[in-house]
Design a protein around this motif. Structure first.
Motif, PDB file in Angstrom:
ATOM      1  N   VAL A 288       0.862  -1.188   0.000  1.00  0.00           N
ATOM      2  CA  VAL A 288       0.000   0.000   0.000  1.00  0.00           C
ATOM      3  C   VAL A 288       0.890   1.227   0.000  1.00  0.00           C
ATOM      4  O   VAL A 288       1.870   1.297   0.751  1.00  0.00           O
ATOM      5  CB  VAL A 288      -0.920   0.031   1.248  1.00  0.00           C
ATOM      6  CG1 VAL A 288      -1.802   1.279   1.239  1.00  0.00           C
ATOM      7  CG2 VAL A 288      -1.780  -1.224   1.327  1.00  0.00           C
ATOM      8  N   LEU A 289       0.599   2.180  -0.849  1.00  0.00           N
ATOM      9  CA  LEU A 289       1.295   3.466  -0.817  1.00  0.00           C
ATOM     10  C   LEU A 289       0.295   4.562  -0.493  1.00  0.00           C
ATOM     11  O   LEU A 289      -0.667   4.778  -1.232  1.00  0.00           O
ATOM     12  CB  LEU A 289       1.952   3.747  -2.189  1.00  0.00           C
ATOM     13  CG  LEU A 289       2.575   5.143  -2.332  1.00  0.00           C
ATOM     14  CD1 LEU A 289       3.717   5.370  -1.336  1.00  0.00           C
ATOM     15  CD2 LEU A 289       3.070   5.381  -3.767  1.00  0.00           C
ATOM     16  N   PHE A 290       0.515   5.223   0.640  1.00  0.00           N
ATOM     17  CA  PHE A 290      -0.255   6.413   1.001  1.00  0.00           C
ATOM     18  C   PHE A 290       0.682   7.601   0.772  1.00  0.00           C
ATOM     19  O   PHE A 290       1.678   7.736   1.478  1.00  0.00           O
ATOM     20  CB  PHE A 290      -0.662   6.387   2.468  1.00  0.00           C
ATOM     21  CG  PHE A 290      -1.658   5.308   2.846  1.00  0.00           C
ATOM     22  CD1 PHE A 290      -2.938   5.279   2.298  1.00  0.00           C
ATOM     23  CD2 PHE A 290      -1.315   4.336   3.784  1.00  0.00           C
ATOM     24  CE1 PHE A 290      -3.863   4.303   2.686  1.00  0.00           C
ATOM     25  CE2 PHE A 290      -2.234   3.358   4.169  1.00  0.00           C
ATOM     26  CZ  PHE A 290      -3.506   3.340   3.618  1.00  0.00           C
ATOM     27  N   GLN A 291       0.403   8.429  -0.177  1.00  0.00           N
ATOM     28  CA  GLN A 291       1.352   9.474  -0.552  1.00  0.00           C
ATOM     29  C   GLN A 291       0.664  10.828  -0.703  1.00  0.00           C
ATOM     30  O   GLN A 291      -0.372  10.917  -1.366  1.00  0.00           O
ATOM     31  CB  GLN A 291       1.983   9.086  -1.894  1.00  0.00           C
ATOM     32  CG  GLN A 291       3.135   9.963  -2.314  1.00  0.00           C
ATOM     33  CD  GLN A 291       3.648   9.538  -3.676  1.00  0.00           C
ATOM     34  OE1 GLN A 291       2.876   9.464  -4.625  1.00  0.00           O
ATOM     35  NE2 GLN A 291       4.935   9.252  -3.776  1.00  0.00           N
ATOM     36  N   ASN A 292       1.274  11.836  -0.055  1.00  0.00           N
ATOM     37  CA  ASN A 292       0.803  13.197  -0.249  1.00  0.00           C
ATOM     38  C   ASN A 292      -0.632  13.396   0.245  1.00  0.00           C
ATOM     39  O   ASN A 292      -1.562  13.562  -0.551  1.00  0.00           O
ATOM     40  CB  ASN A 292       0.912  13.540  -1.740  1.00  0.00           C
ATOM     41  CG  ASN A 292       0.980  15.028  -1.951  1.00  0.00           C
ATOM     42  OD1 ASN A 292       0.318  15.782  -1.254  1.00  0.00           O
ATOM     43  ND2 ASN A 292       1.798  15.450  -2.891  1.00  0.00           N
ATOM     44  N   ALA A 293      -0.753  13.376   1.565  1.00  0.00           N
ATOM     45  CA  ALA A 293      -2.078  13.586   2.165  1.00  0.00           C
ATOM     46  C   ALA A 293      -2.031  14.800   3.083  1.00  0.00           C
ATOM     47  O   ALA A 293      -1.033  15.034   3.766  1.00  0.00           O
ATOM     48  CB  ALA A 293      -2.494  12.353   2.951  1.00  0.00           C
ATOM     49  N   ILE A 294      -3.094  15.574   3.084  1.00  0.00           N
ATOM     50  CA  ILE A 294      -3.211  16.719   3.984  1.00  0.00           C
ATOM     51  C   ILE A 294      -4.373  16.469   4.937  1.00  0.00           C
ATOM     52  O   ILE A 294      -5.486  16.195   4.509  1.00  0.00           O
ATOM     53  CB  ILE A 294      -3.440  18.027   3.200  1.00  0.00           C
ATOM     54  CG1 ILE A 294      -2.296  18.255   2.215  1.00  0.00           C
ATOM     55  CG2 ILE A 294      -3.589  19.217   4.158  1.00  0.00           C
ATOM     56  CD1 ILE A 294      -2.529  19.424   1.269  1.00  0.00           C
TER      57      ILE A 294
END
Ligand SMILES: *[C@@H]1O[C@H](CO)[C@@H](O)[C@H](O)[C@H]1NC(C)=O
Ligand SMILES: *[C@@H]1O[C@H](CO)[C@@H](O)[C@H](O)[C@H]1NC(C)=O
Length: 392
Positions: A288-294
């Motif tokens: 799983v890649l979680f990338q660039n979250a605000i």
């Protein structure tokens, strides 16, 4: 130009038109009434039969206006692989929730290949059912999912709005290659079980450029979701983007290769969540890649919870069998509404492996206290800016 040449040319043009031009079926010519009162279920189904039976590409056109429709069943296989349903108007569920409440689905696409749903608003008028549920009455039906796509391939949903579903807004189950772009989901923060988009047992599902505001998960990912891509999605209110709940069953398909990037969460219960039941299971999450979250004011910005056991029924003293591995969190920043901004509560039996964090900066919105991280049975590594300090 000679007359014979001209005739030949015209013949060719007519032939091309007949073989390539899409047949268009306007639902009004099948008797649908855009008056917000008349039941238009049958006319829409007749238009589907015509489009599905057409040997050339077909378009079903729903002009502006409000159409009341009960359960719609769009079943394949069809004679062509290019059906567009262009909806300029609004489909409304019957205001009496009893009509669809036990039907599982309001709109169901089953066994289709090559269908595009273009535009349109689905107004399920779910408020009556939610009120029934919150009155603790035992006689409330469970409610219908507004749009279900099952056992289908090559489906596009573009620019659809879904309002106030009774249950889930959109479910993708048993599909290959489904693209959802510019989807807009709207329901109140306290509406029960109104997940935005649920994906399971499907491969190659893409969710792009969408805004999901609802009372449960914005996106929920069930067993057997693989090659899932979620990008540029705004979530809130809602319960976040959640892989799980997984591992409810002993024998369960795994979740593999999920990308979630460029997402924002505002005032949500969770941000990026992985959740499994505290029960034995063959399920897993790998890659799983979680990338660039605000995150803005999110209660649990980053969370893995493998001890899910609502009401402590059927799992006390058990541990999750779901193996979680190779999960990367990269460039995640913003504010947590609670002190614990990062929580990895993994299974004692199958600890989380290969958790990677890179450039995570989450602060507790109450600036006087700093945020903290919590790890149990979680292994991996951290690099770059890591706030709160990594517990891996
Ligand atoms: C992972 O999924 C993406 C689509 O979401 C796909 O493009 C990519 O090829 C997949 N990777 C593997 C190794 O299957
Ligand atoms: C982390 O985010 C806070 C709030 O946005 C900011 O003030 C701080 O400079 C950031 N820290 C680093 C090391 O980037």
């Amino acid at each position: 130009m000679s007359i014979r040449l001209l005739v030949a040319l015209i013949t060719i043009i007519v032939f091309l038109e007949e073989t390539t031009a899409a047949a268009t079926y306007n639902v009004k010519s099948f008797g649908a009434k855009p008056n917000g009162r008349t039941d238009s279920t049958k006319p829409l189904m007749s238009a589907w039969s015509a489009a599905c039976g057409s040997s050339k590409p077909a378009t079903i056109f729903v002009p502006k206006g409000r159409y009341v429709v009960g359960g719609l069943r769009f079943r394949g296989p069809c004679k062509n692989r290019a059906i567009t349903i262009r909806i300029d108007g609004t489909l409304m569920a019957p205001s009496n929730y009893g009509v669809l409440g036990d039907a599982d689905y309001w709109l169901l696409f089953h066994g289709v290949d090559g269908v595009t749903i273009q535009g349109g608003t689905l107004d399920a008028q779910g408020a009556g059912l939610w009120a029934c549920k919150s009155s603790n009455s035992k006689n409330c039906p469970s409610g219908a999912t507004s749009l279900a796509i099952s056992n289908s391939n090559n489906v596009v949903v573009n620019g659809l709005s879904s309002l106030n579903s009774q249950m889930f807004h959109i479910v993708v189950n048993g599909c290959r290659n489904v693209r959802m772009v510019g989807v807009n989901v709207v329901a109140p923060w306290d509406s029960p079980n109104t997940d935005g988009i649920h994906v399971q047992l499907s491969t190659g599902v893409t969710i792009l450029n969408s805004k999901l505001s609802t009372g449960d998960d914005c996106v929920s990912v069930g067993p057997g979701a693989t090659n899932l891509w979620i990008e540029n999605v705004a979530c809130g209110p809602g319960h976040g983007i959640s892989i799980g709940s997984l591992g409810k069953d002993l024998k369960e398909a795994g979740v593999q290769n999920v990308t979630v990037k460029r997402v924002t969460f505002k005032g949500t219960q969770n941000g990026l969540r992985i959740k499994s039941w505290a029960r034995p299971s063959s399920g897993f999450v790998n890659g799983v890649l979680f990338q660039n979250a605000i995150m803005t004011d999110v209660q649990n910005p980053i969370v893995i919870d493998q001890n899910y056991c609502p009401g402590s029924i059927n799992c006390p003293d058990q541990v999750s069998g779901v193996k979680i591995s190779n999960v990367k969190y990269e460039d995640i920043h913003g504010t947590s509404a609670t002190k614990v901004a990062v929580k990895f509560d993994c299974s004692k039996k199958s600890p989380c492996r290969g958790i990677t964090m890179q450039d995570v900066n989450l602060s507790f919105k109450n600036q006087l206290l700093s945020a903290s991280a919590y790890c149990v049975n979680a292994g991996g590594k951290a690099s770059g800016v890591i706030k709160p300090t990594s517990c891996l």
